[in-house]
Design a protein around this motif. Sequence first.
Motif, short mmCIF file in Angstrom:
data_model
loop_
_atom_site.label_atom_id
_atom_site.label_comp_id
_atom_site.label_asym_id
_atom_site.label_seq_id
_atom_site.Cartn_x
_atom_site.Cartn_y
_atom_site.Cartn_z
N PRO A 423 1.12 -1.11 -0.05
CA PRO A 423 0.15 0.17 -0.14
C PRO A 423 1.10 1.72 -0.05
O PRO A 423 2.08 0.91 0.49
CB PRO A 423 -0.66 -0.18 1.02
CG PRO A 423 -0.24 -1.00 2.43
CD PRO A 423 0.57 -1.89 1.58
N LEU A 424 0.75 2.69 -1.10
CA LEU A 424 1.11 3.29 -0.35
C LEU A 424 1.27 4.02 1.85
O LEU A 424 0.56 3.29 2.22
CB LEU A 424 0.44 5.15 -1.30
CG LEU A 424 -0.03 4.62 -2.59
CD1 LEU A 424 -0.62 5.85 -2.83
CD2 LEU A 424 1.67 4.67 -2.97
N ALA A 426 0.24 6.19 3.42
CA ALA A 426 -0.66 7.03 3.63
C ALA A 426 -2.02 6.40 4.69
O ALA A 426 -2.27 5.64 5.07
CB ALA A 426 -1.47 7.62 1.80
N SER A 429 -5.69 3.30 2.49
CA SER A 429 -4.68 2.79 1.31
C SER A 429 -5.29 2.47 0.63
O SER A 429 -6.29 1.09 2.10
CB SER A 429 -3.63 2.33 1.40
OG SER A 429 -2.90 1.86 0.39
N ARG A 431 -6.23 -0.90 -2.97
CA ARG A 431 -5.33 -1.60 -3.91
C ARG A 431 -6.43 -2.14 -4.60
O ARG A 431 -7.54 -2.64 -4.19
CB ARG A 431 -4.34 -2.42 -2.86
CG ARG A 431 -2.98 -1.61 -2.54
CD ARG A 431 -2.30 -2.76 -1.78
NE ARG A 431 -3.12 -2.95 -0.45
CZ ARG A 431 -2.60 -3.99 0.35
NH1 ARG A 431 -1.27 -4.66 0.29
NH2 ARG A 431 -2.98 -4.59 1.40
N VAL A 616 -2.98 1.58 -6.78
CA VAL A 616 -2.97 1.87 -5.47
C VAL A 616 -3.28 3.13 -5.12
O VAL A 616 -2.66 4.53 -6.10
CB VAL A 616 -1.63 1.25 -5.15
CG1 VAL A 616 -0.97 1.45 -3.55
CG2 VAL A 616 -1.30 0.39 -5.24
N GLY A 618 -3.94 6.87 -1.77
CA GLY A 618 -4.60 7.22 -0.84
C GLY A 618 -4.43 7.89 -0.80
O GLY A 618 -5.02 9.40 -1.14
N TRP A 619 -5.52 8.47 1.07
CA TRP A 619 -5.59 9.13 1.23
C TRP A 619 -5.49 9.90 2.19
O TRP A 619 -5.10 9.05 3.33
CB TRP A 619 -7.03 8.44 1.46
CG TRP A 619 -7.80 8.99 0.02
CD1 TRP A 619 -8.67 9.39 -0.78
CD2 TRP A 619 -8.66 7.20 -1.13
NE1 TRP A 619 -9.51 8.93 -1.19
CE2 TRP A 619 -8.97 7.44 -1.67
CE3 TRP A 619 -8.22 5.93 -0.24
CZ2 TRP A 619 -9.88 6.37 -2.21
CZ3 TRP A 619 -8.53 4.84 -1.12
CH2 TRP A 619 -9.33 5.38 -1.92
#
Length: 622
Positions: A423-424, A426, A429, A431, A616, A618-619
């Motif tokens: 995952p990022l 972040a 995350s 995917r 992928v 991220g937030w």
Amino acid sequence: MFLIRNLTLALSVVIAPATVSLAQDYRSLADAAKSSFQPLTAEDLAASRGRLAEQVYAVERLVNPESEFGRRWLSFLAWEGVQKQLAPDAEPDLAAARETLRRLGSGADGLDRPELQAVADALEDYIVVASFAPAPAERQKQSFEATVDGVAERLADEAALKSARGSHEVERRLALLAGLDSLDRDDSLAAQVRGEFGAPNAYVEVDTPTLNKLAGRAINDCGPLTDCILGTSIRGTGLTNGVVSVSTLPSDGRARLLFTLTGSTRSNTVGVNGPVQIRSVGTTTFAASKLVTLSDERFDLSPASANATTRTRTQGVSKIGGGLGSRLIERIARQRVAEQKARADAIASDHAEVRVRNRLNEELGLRITEARGDYDARVTRQLRQRRATPRSIVYHTTSHSLTLDAVMAGESQLAAWGEPPAPLPAPISARLHQTAINNLLDSYLGGATLRRESVEEPTRINIVTPSWLELKADQPAEGEEFQAWSMRLRADRPISVELHEGRIKAIIHTEQIRVEDKSYDNWDLVAVFEPQQVEGRWQLVRQGDVDVLPTRFDPASGGQLSSSEVGLRTNLSDAINKGNRIPQTVDIDPIDLTKREGPVENLHMEGIEIHDGWVVVGWRAE
């Protein structure tokens, strides 16, 4: 619920060393399936029709076809498509049956009712049987053998599986095998496919600090306080300041969340015992905890535990009403209050623990009940109404995060066959692999028709769509005259997505496109998008023009289009590109959380990566 609203999906790549053994496994299973195949008979068709009739009658008892409500429902479901199959000596009408099945998965409210789901299940089985049973045994055998051979050959071709066309060809054949499985036929090949390509293909991870932002909250309130301690009736007010926080406990197969309420209450009270009035102030510090266990099937709550410590200070003791003997009574009362203070504070602490436990049980119980209802409404019910229920949704927690993974695939659809990418880094995350996107779009858009009648009107669609599938069509290019158009998507695999080298290729499979009075049947529209950040906002930006190709034409085959296809391609390309019928940009908006309680209003995308078959994302919570 925020934990599950943004489900994402992932599919890994088959490694080359495993391909040879995989091909051998599928070849042997295909040979075994062919040798054990038993043709379907008229008795099989009659039995399938009987099972369908049983479920049809259950629905008609439910809605009452003679009522206005029942007539509207059955008209919406194209119910005559089912009734045609049940008429005495009727020949199967597969087109009508498929239309009713499509409407049973169209997403309308109420389609999650078990009676309607049972009809859809029976109708799916009937369509498979009716596709085979009327044919001679030898033709059935040839069709079955071609199907299993096609599955075995394509599953061994790694490059084909990565392409939208190749994976669809596998799934199209698996649909037949899955239908035969329901008839207790040999399911070894289909079961092997579901095993090898059935790993989770959806992942969402939320770190614990972000979980606290989303689920935790501050408590600041003032309310009445009543108690009875050692015969003294107490009344007053309490000012409570506290915070509810969340921690994650390691657990595999379900999520374990420990909610903790900590804080203090400052009280100002008056106690009455006989003729004496006692004025006091106090402070109670408390801590309570409650374990919540999450799974796809249910959200469970354990009883809360709490501890509290109360310290009071007496401000005054007086006889009610004064009068003769007041000083003596007050002196005796003050002495007794002092002697009993330690015991009274201990009792007050015990009572405070009960109040805190009850408060956490009641408040958290209500919030978890609401969250479960939200989960069922936004996830379980919506997916069931689309006949897109995942094979599995599983929660996991570690000491620092909560993870959800899912197998977003039906019985005849491919899922993952390996591990997802990392995952990022972040707070949240997700995917997603192209197969999961394709599976969902199949359920949501199969057979849909989009149309735009005038430049003033928006693009419309003839099915129920969720908010995340908002339609958009750009205005015509400058100097280009608007032309009314419509586009009917293919019933199976209406849109294919391929993810590769930082780009998203979207292939729209159409049955028919109409532009004014011109019609184009069975064409694919191919658009390539690239994620870009523009002034702090993420967009998918189309790269170049939309390409158009006949649906049955495979550019990788090395074949050539016919002269008539070349002419149609040129005309359709002009109509699509000059009319801006496929958007130039697609905005990736923040995820709006303003409708839920809490300090976080939006989730903003922090980054996006597209690997070989994966996206992928991220937030961050703001």
